[in-house]
Design an enzyme around this catalytic site. Structure first.
Site, mmCIF file in Angstrom:
data_model
loop_
_atom_site.group_PDB
_atom_site.id
_atom_site.type_symbol
_atom_site.label_atom_id
_atom_site.label_comp_id
_atom_site.label_asym_id
_atom_site.label_seq_id
_atom_site.Cartn_x
_atom_site.Cartn_y
_atom_site.Cartn_z
ATOM 1 N N PRO A 157 37.325 48.937 44.745
ATOM 2 C CA PRO A 157 38.242 49.663 43.874
ATOM 3 C C PRO A 157 38.559 48.952 42.561
ATOM 4 O O PRO A 157 38.683 47.731 42.515
ATOM 5 C CB PRO A 157 39.515 49.821 44.723
ATOM 6 C CG PRO A 157 39.411 48.796 45.787
ATOM 7 C CD PRO A 157 37.958 48.579 46.025
ATOM 8 N N ASN A 158 38.649 49.763 41.544
ATOM 9 C CA ASN A 158 39.044 49.386 40.187
ATOM 10 C C ASN A 158 37.994 48.585 39.424
ATOM 11 O O ASN A 158 38.187 48.309 38.246
ATOM 12 C CB ASN A 158 40.391 48.637 40.182
ATOM 13 C CG ASN A 158 41.492 49.481 40.754
ATOM 14 O OD1 ASN A 158 41.666 50.627 40.350
ATOM 15 N ND2 ASN A 158 42.226 48.945 41.717
ATOM 16 N N ARG A 184 40.067 46.537 31.959
ATOM 17 C CA ARG A 184 41.170 46.131 32.839
ATOM 18 C C ARG A 184 41.337 44.608 32.793
ATOM 19 O O ARG A 184 40.464 43.863 33.213
ATOM 20 C CB ARG A 184 40.857 46.558 34.272
ATOM 21 C CG ARG A 184 41.878 46.095 35.275
ATOM 22 C CD ARG A 184 41.457 46.508 36.684
ATOM 23 N NE ARG A 184 42.339 45.907 37.658
ATOM 24 C CZ ARG A 184 41.936 45.274 38.734
ATOM 25 N NH1 ARG A 184 40.653 45.169 39.005
ATOM 26 N NH2 ARG A 184 42.806 44.757 39.562
ATOM 27 N N TYR A 192 39.516 39.195 34.118
ATOM 28 C CA TYR A 192 38.227 39.589 34.670
ATOM 29 C C TYR A 192 37.061 39.508 33.682
ATOM 30 O O TYR A 192 35.922 39.751 34.058
ATOM 31 C CB TYR A 192 38.316 41.013 35.230
ATOM 32 C CG TYR A 192 39.296 41.127 36.366
ATOM 33 C CD1 TYR A 192 39.005 40.590 37.612
ATOM 34 C CD2 TYR A 192 40.536 41.742 36.183
ATOM 35 C CE1 TYR A 192 39.912 40.669 38.652
ATOM 36 C CE2 TYR A 192 41.443 41.833 37.219
ATOM 37 C CZ TYR A 192 41.127 41.293 38.454
ATOM 38 O OH TYR A 192 42.025 41.370 39.494
ATOM 39 N N ASN A 242 31.558 42.936 46.533
ATOM 40 C CA ASN A 242 32.828 42.596 45.916
ATOM 41 C C ASN A 242 33.830 43.623 46.434
ATOM 42 O O ASN A 242 33.911 44.738 45.917
ATOM 43 C CB ASN A 242 32.762 42.642 44.389
ATOM 44 C CG ASN A 242 34.055 42.175 43.749
ATOM 45 O OD1 ASN A 242 35.109 42.192 44.374
ATOM 46 N ND2 ASN A 242 33.983 41.772 42.492
ATOM 47 N N ALA A 296 40.345 44.656 46.006
ATOM 48 C CA ALA A 296 41.619 44.579 46.734
ATOM 49 C C ALA A 296 41.455 44.746 48.242
ATOM 50 O O ALA A 296 42.268 44.240 49.012
ATOM 51 C CB ALA A 296 42.597 45.620 46.194
ATOM 52 N N HIS A 311 41.719 41.751 51.054
ATOM 53 C CA HIS A 311 42.904 41.138 51.634
ATOM 54 C C HIS A 311 43.466 41.862 52.851
ATOM 55 O O HIS A 311 44.308 41.302 53.552
ATOM 56 C CB HIS A 311 43.987 41.016 50.563
ATOM 57 C CG HIS A 311 43.425 40.482 49.280
ATOM 58 N ND1 HIS A 311 42.923 39.205 49.165
ATOM 59 C CD2 HIS A 311 43.244 41.071 48.070
ATOM 60 C CE1 HIS A 311 42.470 39.030 47.936
ATOM 61 N NE2 HIS A 311 42.656 40.146 47.253
ATOM 62 N N ASP A 318 35.063 44.947 59.807
ATOM 63 C CA ASP A 318 34.263 45.301 60.976
ATOM 64 C C ASP A 318 32.880 45.807 60.573
ATOM 65 O O ASP A 318 31.882 45.489 61.223
ATOM 66 C CB ASP A 318 34.987 46.339 61.827
ATOM 67 C CG ASP A 318 36.217 45.779 62.536
ATOM 68 O OD1 ASP A 318 36.389 44.541 62.568
ATOM 69 O OD2 ASP A 318 37.006 46.598 63.054
ATOM 70 N N GLU A 320 29.970 37.749 50.069
ATOM 71 C CA GLU A 320 31.195 38.221 49.414
ATOM 72 C C GLU A 320 31.260 37.574 48.036
ATOM 73 O O GLU A 320 31.087 36.354 47.915
ATOM 74 C CB GLU A 320 32.400 37.821 50.259
ATOM 75 C CG GLU A 320 33.741 38.181 49.650
ATOM 76 C CD GLU A 320 34.912 37.657 50.484
ATOM 77 O OE1 GLU A 320 36.043 37.779 49.987
ATOM 78 O OE2 GLU A 320 34.707 37.121 51.591
ATOM 79 N N HIS A 338 33.372 37.415 44.104
ATOM 80 C CA HIS A 338 34.538 37.717 43.273
ATOM 81 C C HIS A 338 34.301 37.129 41.890
ATOM 82 O O HIS A 338 33.782 36.012 41.768
ATOM 83 C CB HIS A 338 35.816 37.120 43.878
ATOM 84 C CG HIS A 338 36.131 37.675 45.232
ATOM 85 N ND1 HIS A 338 36.703 38.915 45.399
ATOM 86 C CD2 HIS A 338 35.911 37.178 46.467
ATOM 87 C CE1 HIS A 338 36.843 39.157 46.691
ATOM 88 N NE2 HIS A 338 36.362 38.124 47.365
ATOM 89 N N LEU A 339 34.692 37.857 40.876
ATOM 90 C CA LEU A 339 34.575 37.373 39.506
ATOM 91 C C LEU A 339 35.490 36.179 39.267
ATOM 92 O O LEU A 339 35.129 35.230 38.572
ATOM 93 C CB LEU A 339 34.918 38.490 38.517
ATOM 94 C CG LEU A 339 33.943 39.674 38.504
ATOM 95 C CD1 LEU A 339 34.567 40.859 37.790
ATOM 96 C CD2 LEU A 339 32.633 39.269 37.864
ATOM 97 N N ARG A 379 44.789 32.233 42.147
ATOM 98 C CA ARG A 379 45.597 33.351 41.669
ATOM 99 C C ARG A 379 46.831 33.536 42.540
ATOM 100 O O ARG A 379 47.232 32.632 43.264
ATOM 101 C CB ARG A 379 44.717 34.610 41.630
ATOM 102 C CG ARG A 379 43.526 34.378 40.670
ATOM 103 C CD ARG A 379 42.751 35.593 40.337
ATOM 104 N NE ARG A 379 43.613 36.641 39.801
ATOM 105 C CZ ARG A 379 43.302 37.916 39.868
ATOM 106 N NH1 ARG A 379 42.182 38.309 40.440
ATOM 107 N NH2 ARG A 379 44.108 38.826 39.362
ATOM 108 N N ARG A 395 46.469 36.951 47.197
ATOM 109 C CA ARG A 395 45.012 37.026 47.057
ATOM 110 C C ARG A 395 44.298 35.892 47.800
ATOM 111 O O ARG A 395 43.068 35.864 47.857
ATOM 112 C CB ARG A 395 44.607 36.991 45.588
ATOM 113 C CG ARG A 395 45.121 38.167 44.788
ATOM 114 C CD ARG A 395 44.581 38.126 43.360
ATOM 115 N NE ARG A 395 45.279 39.032 42.488
ATOM 116 C CZ ARG A 395 44.994 40.334 42.359
ATOM 117 N NH1 ARG A 395 44.025 40.867 43.056
ATOM 118 N NH2 ARG A 395 45.682 41.088 41.527
#
Length: 145
Positions: free
Chosen positions: A10-11, A18, A23, A74, A77, A80, A87, A101, A103-104, A110, A114
């Protein structure tokens, strides 16, 4: 040519607009183009997808499982708190299919909420904090194996 799924949560469709101070200024389309270029040079096909839907991410993970295709994820949100996503990731990794996994940013540098990832415990590996290079490092790692 091998196929790797690159799944974005998401996002992430708003990257570049954003919080660019957090980011970066690259859009998701620009990140996808960088991944596609690197994949081509490595002889790999990438399927780069983004959704704001937890259900859709899970469906794509099921597709990757059916195809025995590794995944760069990625989860944004969902990192978390999404046990359903966790699963679905575990289905891949417990079957020997790699899932990295990404993440930028570095989530541990942070806000405290998070710091916890429900995905990391079932991921093959985690790459975080290197901007677009987080994705490229994950891609190169999967290409080696």
């Amino acid at each position: 040519m091998s196929k790797i799924y690159v799944l974005n949560g998401p996002n992430l469709n708003l990257l570049g607009a954003r919080e660019p101070d957090v980011y970066g200024s690259l859009s998701l389309d620009e990140i996808t183009a960088a991944l596609s270029d690197r994949a081509t040079s490595l002889g790999i096909e990438v399927a780069c997808l983004q959704t704001n839907s937890e259900d859709q991410l899970i469906q794509w993970l099921h597709e990757a499982f059916a195809e025995k295709a590794p995944v760069i994820l990625n989860p944004a949100a969902f990192t978390h708190y999404s046990y359903a996503l966790r699963d679905a990731c575990a289905v891949l990794t417990t079957s020997g299919i790699a899932l990295i996994e990404v993440h930028l940013t570095n989530p541990h540098a942070r806000e405290s909420f998070r710091h916890n990832s429900v995905i990391s415990g079932v991921a093959t590996g985690v790459v975080a904090g290197f901007g677009v290079d987080s994705y490229l490092l994950a891609l190169e790692q999967l290409a080696r194996h």
